[in-house]
Design a protein around this motif. Sequence first.
Motif, mmCIF file in Angstrom:
data_model
loop_
_atom_site.group_PDB
_atom_site.id
_atom_site.type_symbol
_atom_site.label_atom_id
_atom_site.label_comp_id
_atom_site.label_asym_id
_atom_site.label_seq_id
_atom_site.Cartn_x
_atom_site.Cartn_y
_atom_site.Cartn_z
ATOM 1 N N ASP A 5 0.870 -1.167 0.000
ATOM 2 C CA ASP A 5 0.000 0.000 0.000
ATOM 3 C C ASP A 5 0.908 1.219 0.000
ATOM 4 O OD1 ASP A 5 -2.306 1.556 0.151
ATOM 5 O OD2 ASP A 5 -2.460 1.395 2.333
ATOM 6 N N ILE A 6 0.509 2.259 -0.716
ATOM 7 C CA ILE A 6 1.317 3.478 -0.794
ATOM 8 C C ILE A 6 0.545 4.588 -0.095
ATOM 9 C CG2 ILE A 6 2.648 4.987 -2.302
ATOM 10 C CD1 ILE A 6 2.107 2.966 -4.600
ATOM 11 N N ILE A 7 1.086 5.068 1.011
ATOM 12 C CA ILE A 7 0.369 6.042 1.824
ATOM 13 C C ILE A 7 1.161 7.337 1.935
ATOM 14 C CG2 ILE A 7 -0.793 4.220 3.111
ATOM 15 C CD1 ILE A 7 1.093 4.806 5.461
ATOM 16 N N GLY A 8 0.478 8.392 2.347
ATOM 17 C CA GLY A 8 1.144 9.671 2.540
ATOM 18 C C GLY A 8 2.254 9.551 3.576
ATOM 19 N N ILE A 28 -6.249 7.308 3.013
ATOM 20 C CA ILE A 28 -4.900 7.439 3.558
ATOM 21 C C ILE A 28 -3.849 7.181 2.483
ATOM 22 C CG2 ILE A 28 -3.304 6.341 5.222
ATOM 23 C CD1 ILE A 28 -5.710 6.191 7.151
ATOM 24 N N ALA A 29 -4.258 6.588 1.366
ATOM 25 C CA ALA A 29 -3.338 6.377 0.248
ATOM 26 C C ALA A 29 -2.933 7.706 -0.370
ATOM 27 C CB ALA A 29 -3.994 5.489 -0.813
ATOM 28 N N SER A 30 -1.681 7.781 -0.788
ATOM 29 C CA SER A 30 -1.204 8.934 -1.528
ATOM 30 C C SER A 30 -1.899 8.991 -2.887
ATOM 31 C CB SER A 30 0.308 8.827 -1.741
ATOM 32 O OG SER A 30 0.599 7.730 -2.605
ATOM 33 N N ARG A 31 -1.617 10.040 -3.626
ATOM 34 C CA ARG A 31 -2.206 10.152 -4.976
ATOM 35 C C ARG A 31 -1.842 8.923 -5.810
ATOM 36 N NH1 ARG A 31 -1.191 13.121 -10.024
ATOM 37 N NH2 ARG A 31 -3.249 13.664 -10.837
ATOM 38 N N ASN A 32 -0.579 8.533 -5.783
ATOM 39 C CA ASN A 32 -0.163 7.336 -6.515
ATOM 40 C C ASN A 32 -0.763 6.076 -5.907
ATOM 41 O OD1 ASN A 32 1.438 8.906 -8.230
ATOM 42 N ND2 ASN A 32 3.240 8.711 -6.928
#
Length: 298
Positions: free
Chosen positions: A117-120, A154-158
């Motif tokens: 998962d890619i988060i801020g 909570i995920a970043s834009r990507n």
Amino acid sequence: MDKAKVYFTKNIASDALIKIHQALGVELKGKVGVKVSTGERGAKGYLKANLIGPFVKSLNGTIIECNTAYPGARNTAEDHLAVAKEHGFTEFADVDIMDADGEIKIPVKRGKNLEYDIIGKNFANYDSIVNLAHGKGHAMGGFGANIKNQSIGIASRNGKAYIHSAGKTDNPDVLWENLPEQINFIESMAEAATAVADYLKDNGKQIVYITVMNALSVDCDCDANQGDPVMADLGIVASLDPVANDQAFIDMVWASNDPGAIKLQERIDRQQGREILPYAESLGLGTRDYELIDIDGE
């Protein structure tokens, strides 16, 4: 697994938010992040500043958000902060666009769609999290409440692109040409939400879940052309279990005798929205078996 406790009040007011959080019996430690949708410019249903402001201030909390994957008024940190200010959030709290300074990958330990998962990046700065969701419909996910707020939110834009594509791409520019089968997207949201819960647990951090069930539109607060509510307000639910809290919201929508409830039910089922609940349960995110505790009689 024991039944989860889900607390309920039919009252939708600042003091009711504070009261239902207190019912959870958890003292949030350290730096508190409150994950709430700031609402797209033009949206109507997002949780309003005058409703949540006193609660957030009582926690000395920071509003935390990430940029959107779709083109709009919140896909850069500068624009996103401008919308948050327009919607009144900066009047009572700092607003942290968590992917403004980058992103981090966290492991997805269980699941079949996402490898991570890619988060801020700034999510790591918080010791305690309040997942403060607005219950409503959603054009892609069927409905949005705590699980969606914890995955897409909570995920970043990507990271949003990665979840929406069920792991095909993390590039928002090519996301819409890489959409997966609907069920794989639904499962990916559950996998990402579980990854966030695992990350918090592994790092000794706390999280509580609250969903305000008002302004019940079939559209999400991310929709600049959000439709009007289709049914009457239901109240607020709170739990330490996101699956139970989302299940309680769904159960109330299906139990409602409001003639407009069918519109929300149809939107949710058209997008296979309810399928997120058994899948999230299978991943260990929580349980659909809950005890509803009405705090209004106290």
